[in-house]
Design a protein around this motif. Structure first.
Motif, PDB file in Angstrom:
ATOM      1  N   LEU A  18       9.612  -6.561   4.490  1.00  0.00           N
ATOM      2  CA  LEU A  18       9.178  -7.585   5.437  1.00  0.00           C
ATOM      3  C   LEU A  18       8.426  -8.702   4.721  1.00  0.00           C
ATOM      4  CD1 LEU A  18       8.881  -8.518   8.398  1.00  0.00           C
ATOM      5  CD2 LEU A  18       6.729  -7.224   8.469  1.00  0.00           C
ATOM      6  N   ALA A  19       7.599  -8.352   3.749  1.00  0.00           N
ATOM      7  CA  ALA A  19       6.811  -9.363   3.033  1.00  0.00           C
ATOM      8  C   ALA A  19       7.706 -10.406   2.390  1.00  0.00           C
ATOM      9  CB  ALA A  19       5.937  -8.683   1.975  1.00  0.00           C
ATOM     10  N   GLY A  20       8.769  -9.962   1.713  1.00  0.00           N
ATOM     11  CA  GLY A  20       9.667 -10.900   1.068  1.00  0.00           C
ATOM     12  C   GLY A  20      10.362 -11.809   2.056  1.00  0.00           C
ATOM     13  N   LEU A  21      10.812 -11.257   3.175  1.00  0.00           N
ATOM     14  CA  LEU A  21      11.492 -12.052   4.195  1.00  0.00           C
ATOM     15  C   LEU A  21      10.549 -13.070   4.826  1.00  0.00           C
ATOM     16  CD1 LEU A  21      13.471  -9.096   5.773  1.00  0.00           C
ATOM     17  CD2 LEU A  21      14.513 -11.085   4.679  1.00  0.00           C
ATOM     18  N   LEU A  22       9.315 -12.662   5.113  1.00  0.00           N
ATOM     19  CA  LEU A  22       8.355 -13.578   5.730  1.00  0.00           C
ATOM     20  C   LEU A  22       7.899 -14.659   4.756  1.00  0.00           C
ATOM     21  CD1 LEU A  22       6.080 -11.192   7.850  1.00  0.00           C
ATOM     22  CD2 LEU A  22       7.928 -12.687   8.654  1.00  0.00           C
ATOM     23  N   THR A  23       7.715 -14.298   3.500  1.00  0.00           N
ATOM     24  CA  THR A  23       7.315 -15.294   2.505  1.00  0.00           C
ATOM     25  C   THR A  23       8.366 -16.393   2.385  1.00  0.00           C
ATOM     26  OG1 THR A  23       6.044 -13.654   1.255  1.00  0.00           O
ATOM     27  CG2 THR A  23       6.692 -15.651   0.093  1.00  0.00           C
ATOM     28  N   ARG A  24       9.633 -15.980   2.360  1.00  0.00           N
ATOM     29  CA  ARG A  24      10.698 -16.975   2.262  1.00  0.00           C
ATOM     30  C   ARG A  24      10.804 -17.822   3.529  1.00  0.00           C
ATOM     31  NH1 ARG A  24      12.940 -12.741  -0.646  1.00  0.00           N
ATOM     32  NH2 ARG A  24      14.163 -11.886   1.071  1.00  0.00           N
ATOM     33  N   ALA A  25      10.288 -17.308   4.651  1.00  0.00           N
ATOM     34  CA  ALA A  25      10.303 -18.067   5.905  1.00  0.00           C
ATOM     35  C   ALA A  25       9.081 -18.968   6.042  1.00  0.00           C
ATOM     36  CB  ALA A  25      10.373 -17.111   7.092  1.00  0.00           C
ATOM     37  N   GLY A  26       8.190 -18.968   5.042  1.00  0.00           N
ATOM     38  CA  GLY A  26       7.051 -19.872   5.056  1.00  0.00           C
ATOM     39  C   GLY A  26       5.729 -19.255   5.447  1.00  0.00           C
ATOM     40  N   CYS A  27       5.695 -17.955   5.675  1.00  0.00           N
ATOM     41  CA  CYS A  27       4.435 -17.291   6.042  1.00  0.00           C
ATOM     42  C   CYS A  27       3.583 -17.045   4.796  1.00  0.00           C
ATOM     43  CB  CYS A  27       4.710 -15.953   6.724  1.00  0.00           C
ATOM     44  SG  CYS A  27       5.652 -16.067   8.257  1.00  0.00           S
ATOM     45  N   THR A  28       2.289 -16.919   5.008  1.00  0.00           N
ATOM     46  CA  THR A  28       1.360 -16.501   3.963  1.00  0.00           C
ATOM     47  C   THR A  28       1.065 -15.026   4.194  1.00  0.00           C
ATOM     48  OG1 THR A  28       0.384 -18.698   3.833  1.00  0.00           O
ATOM     49  CG2 THR A  28      -0.890 -16.873   2.907  1.00  0.00           C
ATOM     50  N   VAL A  29       1.511 -14.178   3.276  1.00  0.00           N
ATOM     51  CA  VAL A  29       1.518 -12.735   3.502  1.00  0.00           C
ATOM     52  C   VAL A  29       0.583 -12.029   2.533  1.00  0.00           C
ATOM     53  CG1 VAL A  29       2.955 -10.653   3.574  1.00  0.00           C
ATOM     54  CG2 VAL A  29       3.909 -12.848   4.309  1.00  0.00           C
ATOM     55  N   THR A  30      -0.150 -11.056   3.062  1.00  0.00           N
ATOM     56  CA  THR A  30      -0.961 -10.144   2.253  1.00  0.00           C
ATOM     57  C   THR A  30      -0.536  -8.724   2.585  1.00  0.00           C
ATOM     58  OG1 THR A  30      -2.862 -11.639   2.234  1.00  0.00           O
ATOM     59  CG2 THR A  30      -3.293  -9.328   1.751  1.00  0.00           C
ATOM     60  N   VAL A  31      -0.314  -7.922   1.561  1.00  0.00           N
ATOM     61  CA  VAL A  31       0.018  -6.510   1.753  1.00  0.00           C
ATOM     62  C   VAL A  31      -1.135  -5.673   1.230  1.00  0.00           C
ATOM     63  CG1 VAL A  31       1.630  -4.641   1.213  1.00  0.00           C
ATOM     64  CG2 VAL A  31       2.488  -6.984   1.475  1.00  0.00           C
ATOM     65  N   VAL A  32      -1.650  -4.778   2.074  1.00  0.00           N
ATOM     66  CA  VAL A  32      -2.711  -3.871   1.653  1.00  0.00           C
ATOM     67  C   VAL A  32      -2.139  -2.464   1.573  1.00  0.00           C
ATOM     68  CG1 VAL A  32      -3.542  -3.500   4.036  1.00  0.00           C
ATOM     69  CG2 VAL A  32      -5.063  -3.047   2.094  1.00  0.00           C
ATOM     70  N   GLU A  33      -2.475  -1.747   0.523  1.00  0.00           N
ATOM     71  CA  GLU A  33      -1.924  -0.421   0.276  1.00  0.00           C
ATOM     72  C   GLU A  33      -3.029   0.506  -0.208  1.00  0.00           C
ATOM     73  OE1 GLU A  33      -0.225   2.996  -0.450  1.00  0.00           O
ATOM     74  OE2 GLU A  33       0.922   1.407   0.550  1.00  0.00           O
ATOM     75  N   ARG A  34      -3.112   1.688   0.432  1.00  0.00           N
ATOM     76  CA  ARG A  34      -4.161   2.651   0.091  1.00  0.00           C
ATOM     77  C   ARG A  34      -4.031   3.164  -1.339  1.00  0.00           C
ATOM     78  NH1 ARG A  34      -7.256   5.969   3.388  1.00  0.00           N
ATOM     79  NH2 ARG A  34      -5.992   5.407   5.201  1.00  0.00           N
ATOM     80  N   ALA A  35      -2.810   3.367  -1.805  1.00  0.00           N
ATOM     81  CA  ALA A  35      -2.596   3.880  -3.161  1.00  0.00           C
ATOM     82  C   ALA A  35      -3.027   2.845  -4.195  1.00  0.00           C
ATOM     83  CB  ALA A  35      -1.127   4.240  -3.353  1.00  0.00           C
ATOM     84  N   PRO A  36      -3.353   3.283  -5.407  1.00  0.00           N
ATOM     85  CA  PRO A  36      -3.813   2.342  -6.430  1.00  0.00           C
ATOM     86  C   PRO A  36      -2.716   1.479  -7.018  1.00  0.00           C
ATOM     87  CG  PRO A  36      -3.728   4.575  -7.309  1.00  0.00           C
ATOM     88  CD  PRO A  36      -3.473   4.687  -5.840  1.00  0.00           C
ATOM     89  N   ALA A  37      -1.457   1.832  -6.795  1.00  0.00           N
ATOM     90  CA  ALA A  37      -0.333   1.074  -7.341  1.00  0.00           C
ATOM     91  C   ALA A  37       0.935   1.516  -6.616  1.00  0.00           C
ATOM     92  CB  ALA A  37      -0.196   1.317  -8.847  1.00  0.00           C
ATOM     93  N   LEU A  38       2.029   0.817  -6.870  1.00  0.00           N
ATOM     94  CA  LEU A  38       3.316   1.269  -6.347  1.00  0.00           C
ATOM     95  C   LEU A  38       3.609   2.676  -6.849  1.00  0.00           C
ATOM     96  CD1 LEU A  38       5.733  -1.792  -6.796  1.00  0.00           C
ATOM     97  CD2 LEU A  38       4.722  -0.966  -4.661  1.00  0.00           C
TER      98      LEU A  38
END
Length: 383
Positions: A18-38
Motif C-alpha cells: 500500500l505504501a508504494g501505491l500511495l506514494t506514487r499517487a502523491g500521498c506522504t506515507v509513514t510506515v511504523v513497524e514493531r520489529a527492528p527491521a524487515l
C-alpha cells in the motif's frame, strides 16, 4: 488526488504494498513497524491466477517477483517409516508464482519510497475533525490524515480503533510454526508427515521446517520466542518419524515463528479515518490466500483513494464494497484440518485426494476461482 498524510502500521506485505501505491499517487506515507527491521527469509507465499498476476503487473513488480520466484516443488507425504503415501504437486502448494515472503517484502520495501520507523508501535489514536492524533511507544506524537492497520491478525490498530481482539478474532483450533533449522535438513526433498492433529514438514521453500497442530487456544507472550519454542516442543512430544530430531533443533533455530490459525469477523473494515488491510481485516486461516488478499486489497484501497481524490469516506466505502465478497475465502474454513487431519481415517482420505486426478483437479479449480473472484478496476484508465 490531494496529498494526504497516511500512517501505515505494519511492514510485512500489505503495508509496504500500500505504501508504494500511495506514494506514487502523491500521498506522504509513514510506515511504523514493531520489529527492528524487515524480516528476511520466512515461508514461501504464492500468487494464483490472472487477478493476482494483473495486480503485480500494474504495481510494476511482476518481472522482479518472477525473477526471484522459488519454483513450485512437489511434496511427498510419508509414513512414520518414511515410506511415500502420496505426492502433493507443486502447482497446488506453490500456485502460479511462488516467492519467499522476505524476498517479496524486500521488493515492496525497495519500491515504496516513503519513511519507515522500525522498532516502534502505535499506543493511541484520537480522531479529530482535522485528522488522527497518534502517539507512539518511542517516537514523538504526530498527526495524520489517515491511519491504516496492516499489522496482522493481532492488529494494534484494530484494537485501538475498534475494540479488544476477543471481539473480532475467532480461534480455529490450530496453531502453526515455521522454523529455519538448516538447509541440509530436507536433503533437497520436501516431505510431510502426519499423526492425528499434527503435521511436520521439512524441505521446500515454505521453511526448512513447518508445523501445524491442533490444540486448545494457547495463552503465551507473543514477544517471548523461548516460551513459544517450548510450546511447540510440548505439542510434539512423543511424535514419530523425524520429529524428535526436529524438536531437538528447535531451541537453536535461526528463525522461529508461532501463531494461531484465526478468523477475523468484523462488520466494517473502516471507522472514521482508520481502515484495516490484510490479515488485520480478513484473518489468517493458512489457506494459501493471505498474500493475494493483501496485495489485491492494497491495490483496491490505494486505487479508490485516488479515484475519490483522497475523500476517505467515499474511498473506504468502495474498498469495503469491492473487497468484502472477495475476502470471504478467508471465512470459508481453515487449512488446519486439511494439513493436520484429526484422525487416521481423515489422513487417509486427504491423501487419496492427491492420488485422484479428478479430485485434485477440483481442488485446483476451486483455488483458481477464489483467487480470481473479483472484478478488478483499472484505476490508471479510470474504469
Amino acid at each position: 488526488m490531494t496529498e494526504p498524510t497516511v500512517l501505515i502500521s505494519g511492514a510485512s506485505i500489505a503495508g509496504p504494498a500500500l505504501a508504494g501505491l500511495l506514494t506514487r499517487a502523491g500521498c506522504t506515507v509513514t510506515v511504523v513497524e514493531r520489529a527492528p527491521a524487515l524480516r528476511p527469509g520466512g515461508q514461501a507465499v504464492d500468487f494464483k491466477g490472472a487477478t493476482h498476476r494483473t495486480v503485480l503487473e500494474r504495481m510494476g513488480i511482476l518481472d522482479e517477483v518472477r525473477r526471484r520466484r522459488t519454483g513450485g516443488q512437489d511434496q511427498t507425504i510419508v509414513d512414520a517409516a518414511g515410506r511415500p503415501q502420496a505426492v502433493i504437486p507443486g502447482e497446488f502448494t506453490g500456485g502460479e508464482i511462488e516467492i519467499r515472503r522476505g524476498d517479496l517484502a524486500e521488493i515492496l520495501y525497495d519500491r515504496s519510497g516513503c519513511e519507515y520507523v522500525f522498532g516502534d508501535t502505535v499506543t493511541s489514536l484520537t480522531e479529530t475533525t482535522g485528522g488522527v492524533d497518534v502517539t507512539f511507544a518511542r517516537a514523538a506524537p504526530r498527526r495524520f490524515d489517515l491511519v491504516v492497520g496492516a499489522d496482522g491478525i493481532h492488529s494494534t490498530i484494530r484494537r485501538l480503533a475498534f475494540g479488544p481482539e476477543r471481539d473480532y478474532v475467532r480461534y480455529l483450533g490450530y496453531h502453526y510454526a515455521l522454523a529455519e533449522l538448516g538447509e541440509e535438513l530436507g536433503g533437497g526433498e520436501a516431505q510431510m508427515y502426519n499423526e492425528p492433529g499434527r503435521m511436520a514438514a521439512v524441505g521446500g521453500p515454505k521453511a526448512s521446517a513447518f508445523f501445524v497442530f491442533a490444540s486448545p487456544e494457547l495463552d503465551y507472550d507473543r514477544t517471548d520466542t523461548a516460551e513459544q519454542r517450548q510450546l511447540l516442543m510440548d505439542a510434539y512430544r512423543g511424535a514419530g518419524w523425524r520429529v524428535p530430531e526436529l524438536m531437538a533443533r528447535i531451541p537453536r533455530a535461526r528463525e522461529f515463528h508461532l501463531d494461531s490459525l484465526s478468523r477475523v469477523t468484523i462488520d466494517r473494515y473502516s471507522r472514521g479515518r482508520v481502515v484495516l488491510l490484510g490479515d488485520a481485516a480478513y484473518g489468517n486461516s493458512l489457506g494459501g490466500f493471505g498474500t493475494g488478499l493483501a496485495i489485491v486489497g492494497a491495490y483496491v484501497l490505494a486505487g479508490e483513494l485516488r479515484a475519490a481524490d483522497g475523500d476517505h469516506r467515499i474511498a473506504f466505502a468502495r474498498y469495503e464494497e469491492l473487497m468484502r465478497d472477495y475476502a470471504k475465502v478467508a471465512q470459508r474454513g481453515s487449512a488446519g484440518p486439511f494439513l493436520a487431519p484429526p484422525s487416521p481415517l481423515r489422513i487417509k482420505l486427504r491423501n487419496r485426494t492427491f492420488k485422484s486426478r479428478f479430485l485434485l483437479g477440483l481442488l485446483l479449480k476451486a483455488t483458481d476461482k477464489f483467487a480470481t473472484g473479483i472484478e478488478l478496476p483499472d484505476y490508471a484508465s479510470g474504469s
